[in-house]
Design a protein around this motif. Structure first.
Motif, short mmCIF file in Angstrom:
data_model
loop_
_atom_site.label_atom_id
_atom_site.label_comp_id
_atom_site.label_asym_id
_atom_site.label_seq_id
_atom_site.Cartn_x
_atom_site.Cartn_y
_atom_site.Cartn_z
N ALA A 784 -21.17 -88.80 91.40
CA ALA A 784 -22.42 -88.93 92.15
C ALA A 784 -23.56 -88.67 91.18
CB ALA A 784 -22.47 -87.96 93.32
N TYR A 785 -24.72 -89.23 91.51
CA TYR A 785 -25.93 -88.94 90.75
C TYR A 785 -26.87 -88.19 91.67
CZ TYR A 785 -29.70 -89.36 87.38
OH TYR A 785 -30.68 -89.07 86.47
N LEU A 786 -27.40 -87.06 91.20
CA LEU A 786 -28.16 -86.15 92.05
C LEU A 786 -29.47 -85.79 91.38
CD1 LEU A 786 -28.20 -84.19 94.55
CD2 LEU A 786 -27.13 -82.50 93.05
N VAL A 787 -30.56 -85.87 92.13
CA VAL A 787 -31.88 -85.42 91.70
C VAL A 787 -32.35 -84.38 92.71
CG1 VAL A 787 -34.27 -86.07 91.20
CG2 VAL A 787 -32.41 -87.68 90.71
N GLN A 788 -32.87 -83.26 92.21
CA GLN A 788 -33.33 -82.19 93.09
C GLN A 788 -34.73 -81.74 92.67
OE1 GLN A 788 -29.63 -79.79 92.34
NE2 GLN A 788 -29.67 -79.50 94.56
N TYR A 789 -35.57 -81.50 93.67
CA TYR A 789 -36.89 -80.95 93.43
C TYR A 789 -37.36 -80.27 94.71
CZ TYR A 789 -38.45 -85.26 95.81
OH TYR A 789 -38.64 -86.29 96.71
N ALA A 790 -38.44 -79.54 94.61
CA ALA A 790 -39.08 -78.94 95.78
C ALA A 790 -40.56 -79.21 95.70
CB ALA A 790 -38.80 -77.43 95.83
N SER A 791 -41.15 -79.57 96.83
CA SER A 791 -42.57 -79.92 96.83
C SER A 791 -43.17 -79.63 98.19
CB SER A 791 -42.76 -81.41 96.48
OG SER A 791 -42.31 -82.23 97.54
N ASP A 792 -44.48 -79.64 98.26
CA ASP A 792 -45.15 -79.56 99.54
C ASP A 792 -44.76 -80.77 100.38
OD1 ASP A 792 -46.41 -77.17 98.95
OD2 ASP A 792 -48.23 -78.13 98.19
N PRO A 793 -44.68 -80.61 101.71
CA PRO A 793 -44.19 -81.71 102.55
C PRO A 793 -44.90 -83.03 102.33
CG PRO A 793 -44.34 -79.68 103.82
CD PRO A 793 -44.95 -79.39 102.48
N GLN A 794 -46.21 -82.99 102.14
CA GLN A 794 -46.97 -84.23 102.00
C GLN A 794 -46.67 -84.96 100.69
OE1 GLN A 794 -48.23 -81.19 102.00
NE2 GLN A 794 -49.82 -80.93 100.43
N ASN A 795 -45.97 -84.30 99.76
CA ASN A 795 -45.69 -84.92 98.46
C ASN A 795 -44.25 -85.38 98.29
OD1 ASN A 795 -48.35 -84.40 97.62
ND2 ASN A 795 -47.81 -82.35 96.91
#
Length: 896
Positions: A784-795
């Protein structure tokens, strides 16, 4: 970059001219009792230097410790020190942000920083041949920081995302509430993180002034640890740092503590279990009582002490005691985790009774002796990790105010049982404790988010632009060479099928044993008995057929060893105790007790946990991702439930253990101060009688078909920020030769902080995230290829669009040669960095064995990386990656 609260943890040629400079311009002040291979010096400008030689790997770690932190931040701007830490990666006079990012990534990308109350640390771990490059960077950063308004405007977005990330963690929020109550009216009332309002009020001018005030050689300690010749390393330090001018430092704030007012805190958590915490304020590192408090904390945290005893009694799922030291005060707390239907008042009463008994009657003398033995063992094991050793020395000197980590050990050695009992009576003040209770709050059901990623939004992407390197970095980082293999593992097979790998190392007087049984509960657990493997793993902590739980723990304490049994098993002991350590490990692994009473407790606790977990956001997000990626009936979708766990009996556990834990599926690594002959003889002596029962089980997952795109949102009221996972399946296994082109391309996309494309676009240029990561997760049969991040909901959606466009760019355009060469160099330099700790070496050998790869695979991979072309990378990305098929699962406030 990290913001942390201190927990107690404690190029090979140079000219004769440089040697002369050392003698003339630096004052060596090593004490006669200094440890071997340690060189100390204080330069004329006040910079203190400690160099520790450790030859585990051709690696060196540097730590620049500035004696300034959140204590010195203005009251109205509590995050100033943390913001300054971030801006140190935005460039300095003579070193642009792009140059710094490219140099850091080329050296292997292992660099970080952390801000605490009284210190700010800047950390590099690099191949030993690149020590002068790391020192050049730190010398330039000590002299100045660019801190432009434009750079701060961009970095502010990233640091505010870091704040949102921590405020979305219930454990962090609880910790902040405890600090606010225990340290009210002082800088300790908040962590070093800072707040969004404080960063909005911060300016580039404020940050530059903070650097000008506090960043000075006479306010810093440089620690260098690794495969260096100390005097040659000191010559380099003197050459690069010696001309930096000292400064007159501002006065430091005075900290005065008011009496602690008892209080109660109640808060919701997105965890499946409730928790009860009783916290107290204790003296800090500047107290003469602190060594006795360290010993007391070790006793209270012992698995033989009454607090942990709540777990086998079925009164707690977990129990711990933590001492978190600060210079002027410490935060100490007992914490138990309980099922959501348990009575927190009863748990609080249990903790209070245990701590009150200690205050009134003291602690068992044998637990104090055991704590000292474990401290002695830990002191020796510190040498087994180069980066951690740099941290240990930094904390000992910069935080504890000691000459060395050994001085802390000597202080603890002098502590008597009477000392421990005295500080227990004096400081375990439950009448002024702060009590906190967290209560699980169920999530709403996952929902299909509106919109999703519906098109190729036009977004101006940043580029990894060619950047001219400084002269001092060009020659050092221009090498594209496969590093020499320094490991020489000896592999053999025992008659019963155990694969034995022995790697002698002599940096410490220790031996570690790591074992792994190839297994997969998804395919091996009987239908309707999902969770039997979890019960089995928990029961190993109850000892063996010959030694019950307490007797087994005492046997480990008698030699100061640590041990774990199960599908992954290990023991770490001093060399003189190798035989006894392996004997205990084998006794636990091959003859576990699995007592009926403990089984019933474990089954009940895990069943309650499973029932509660099914309502938590983290589980629902994980489940949603797997369900969207894999077809109905896929083994990876088998999860333990309350019903399946309650259907398990002890005989099921015994049968599962006998069928799954078998020698012909096992690899054991012995690493440390031991000869191959002795290692084999000892392992065969205690594991040679192990026999497999029945045919080998199937442990491989079926090939997964391509998934369809989906967008799912999981509500989580505890978060202020969305945690996002983007993933799609890969019809690729680890043996496929395209893996290497994909891995190299992934390093271009996400492999280097600030210099990788995703980081440039999402963090550096847009400030949408604090961090972003991408990874190939490829096994023997699927990937599998996985990208993870965290951001404000609008972004959330804009960030996904950037990720997808960056991947498409990799599929349609050739990566420029210089950018690809940087990634190749980074991949090559990561190889020696992967040998910089005993555990990393052992886990790497186990992982390669589990994947049926040759043990020298990293060096073979290096040769492949060197030969790959831009077209190879483009073709692999075009063939395997499917950005339009991403499944997006977000956990947090609804994306906007």
């Amino acid at each position: 970059m990290m913001v942390g609260n201190a927990k107690r943890r404690l190029s090979r040629a140079v000219s004769a001219v440089l040697f002369a400079l050392v003698a003339v311009l630096a004052h060596a002040d090593a004490a006669p009792t200094a440890p071997r291979n340690v060189l100390r010096a204080t330069l004329d400008n006040g910079l203190r230097v400690v160099i520790v030689r450790n030859t585990l790997a051709p690696v060196v770690a540097t730590a620049v410790n500035y004696m300034v932190g959140s204590d010195e931040a203005p009251d109205e701007l509590p995050g100033t020190a943390h913001a300054m830490e971030h801006m140190m990666f935005r460039g300095s006079p003579g070193l642009s942000a792009d140059q710094l990012a490219n140099i850091g990534s080329v050296m292997g990308g292992v660099f970080n920083a952390n801000t605490r109350e009284s210190i700010t640390q800047y950390l590099y771990t690099v191949p030993a041949e690149d020590l002068d490059v790391a020192l050049h960077i730190e010398a330039l950063r000590m002299q100045g920081v660019t801190a432009s308004k434009e750079d701060w405007d961009k970095e502010r977005g990233a640091i505010e995302q870091e704040v949102a990330q921590d405020l979305s963690n219930p454990s962090y929020v609880l910790y902040e509430k405890l600090r606010a109550q225990l340290f009210a009216g002082t800088p300790y009332a908040h962590s070093a993180l800072g707040t969004r309002p404080s960063f909005e009020a911060t300016t580039a001018e404020i940050l530059k002034r903070f650097h000008d005030d506090w960043y000075a050689p006479n306010n810093a300690i440089l620690v260098v640890v690794g495969d260096v010749k100390p005097r040659e390393a000191l010559a380099k330090v003197r050459l690069l740092f010696g001309a930096i001018k000292p400064k007159s430092l501002p006065p430091r704030p005075q900290i005065e503590f008011a009496p602690v007012e008892p209080a109660r805190i109640a808060m919701a958590t997105d965890r499946p279990n409730a928790s009860v915490v009783i916290a107290m304020r204790l003296p800090g590192l500047d107290s003469r009582d602190f060594p006795a408090l360290e010993a007391l904390a070790d006793v209270l945290a012992s698995r033989r002490f009454a607090l942990y005893g709540l777990v086998p009694q079925g009164k707690a799922l977990s129990a711990s005691f933590t001492l978190d030291p600060l210079p002027r005060a410490s935060l100490a707390y007992a914490e138990v985790s309980i099922p959501p239907d348990a009575d927190p008042k009863q748990a609080e009463a249990e903790i209070r009774a245990i701590l009150s008994d200690v205050a009134a009657h003291g602690v068992p003398a044998d637990l104090v002796a055991a704590a000292k033995r474990q401290e002695r063992r830990a002191s020796e094991f510190q040498k087994n990790d180069i980066a951690d050793l740099a941290g240990v020395w930094s904390d000992a000197i910069a935080l504890y105010g000691l000459k060395s980590p050994q001085e802390d050990l000597r202080r603890i050695e002098r502590v008597s049982v009477a000392d421990v009992n005295r500080v227990a009576r004096k400081y375990l003040d439950l009448a002024h404790a702060v009590v906190a209770v967290t209560t699980p709050t169920a999530s709403g059901e996952p929902v299909s988010a509106q919109g999703g990623f519906g098109g190729r939004e036009s977004i101006a992407l940043g580029e990894a632009k060619p950047t001219a390197m400084p002269d001092w970095a060009t020659a050092a980082l221009g090498r594209l060479e496969v590093p020499a293999m320094t490991l020489r593992p000896l592999v053999s097979t025992l008659p019963n099928g155990v694969t034995l790998i022995v790697q002698p190392e002599d940096v410490s007087d220790t031996i570690s044993v790591y074992g792994h049984v190839r297994n997969r509960p998804d395919t091996e657990e009987p239908p309707g008995k999902e969770g039997v493997s979890q019960i089995m793993e928990r029961l190993f902590s109850y000892g063996s057929e010959t030694l019950d739980r307490l007797a087994f723990e005492k046997a480990l304490d008698d030699i100061g060893a640590s041990e774990d049994a199960g599908a992954d098993f290990a023991v770490q002991a001093l060399s003189e105790d190798f035989d006894r350590g392996v004997a205990l490990l084998a006794d636990n692994e091959l003859h576990p007790a699995f007592p009926q009473e403990a089984f019933e407790v474990a089954r009940d606790q895990l069943a309650k946990y499973a029932a509660a977990r099914e309502k938590t956001p983290a589980y629902l997000a994980s489940r949603a991702l797997r369900t969207a990626l894999f077809p109905s009936g896929d083994p990876s979708l088998r999860d333990p439930t309350e019903q399946s766990l309650r259907s398990v009996n002890r005989e099921d556990v015994v049968a599962y253990e006998k069928s799954v834990l078998r020698p012909d599926m096992t690899t054991i690594v012995v690493i440390g101060k031991v000869s191959p002959d002795k290692a084999r003889a000892t392992i065969e002596k205690y594991f040679g009688s192990w026999r497999a029962i029945g045919p080998k089980p199937n442990v491989d997952l079926p090939v997964a078909p391509p998934n369809r795109p989906a967008t799912i949102a999981v509500p989580d009221e505890s978060r202020v920020q969305d945690s996002v996972a983007l993933a799609h399946t890969l019809a690729l296994n680890r043996a496929n030769p395209d893996f290497y082109a994909l891995q190299l391309g992934d390093s271009v996309l996400a492999g280097g902080f600030y210099s990788a494309r995703l980081s440039i676009d999402l963090r550096k240029n847009a400030g949408l995230v604090y961090s972003v990561g991408a990874s190939l997760q490829v096994g023997r049969t699927r990937g599998a290829y996985l990208v993870q991040y965290a951001s404000d909901p609008q972004n959330v959606e804009q960030a996904q669009a950037i990720v997808a466009n960056d991947i498409r760019a990799m599929q349609t355009a050739l990566v420029p040669e210089d950018e690809l060469d940087r990634s190749k160099t980074m991949m090559l330099r990561k190889i020696p960095l992967g040998e910089s700790s005993i555990s990393e070496i052992a886990q790497g050998l186990l992982a390669r064995s589990d994947l049926d790869l040759p043990l020298d695979e990293p060096w073979r991979a290096a040769a492949r990386f060197v030969a790959l072309t831009p077209e190879d990378v483009r073709a692999a990305f075009a063939k395997w990656l499917r950005p339009d098929d991403f499944v997006r699962v977000s956990q947090g406030p609804a994306p906007k």
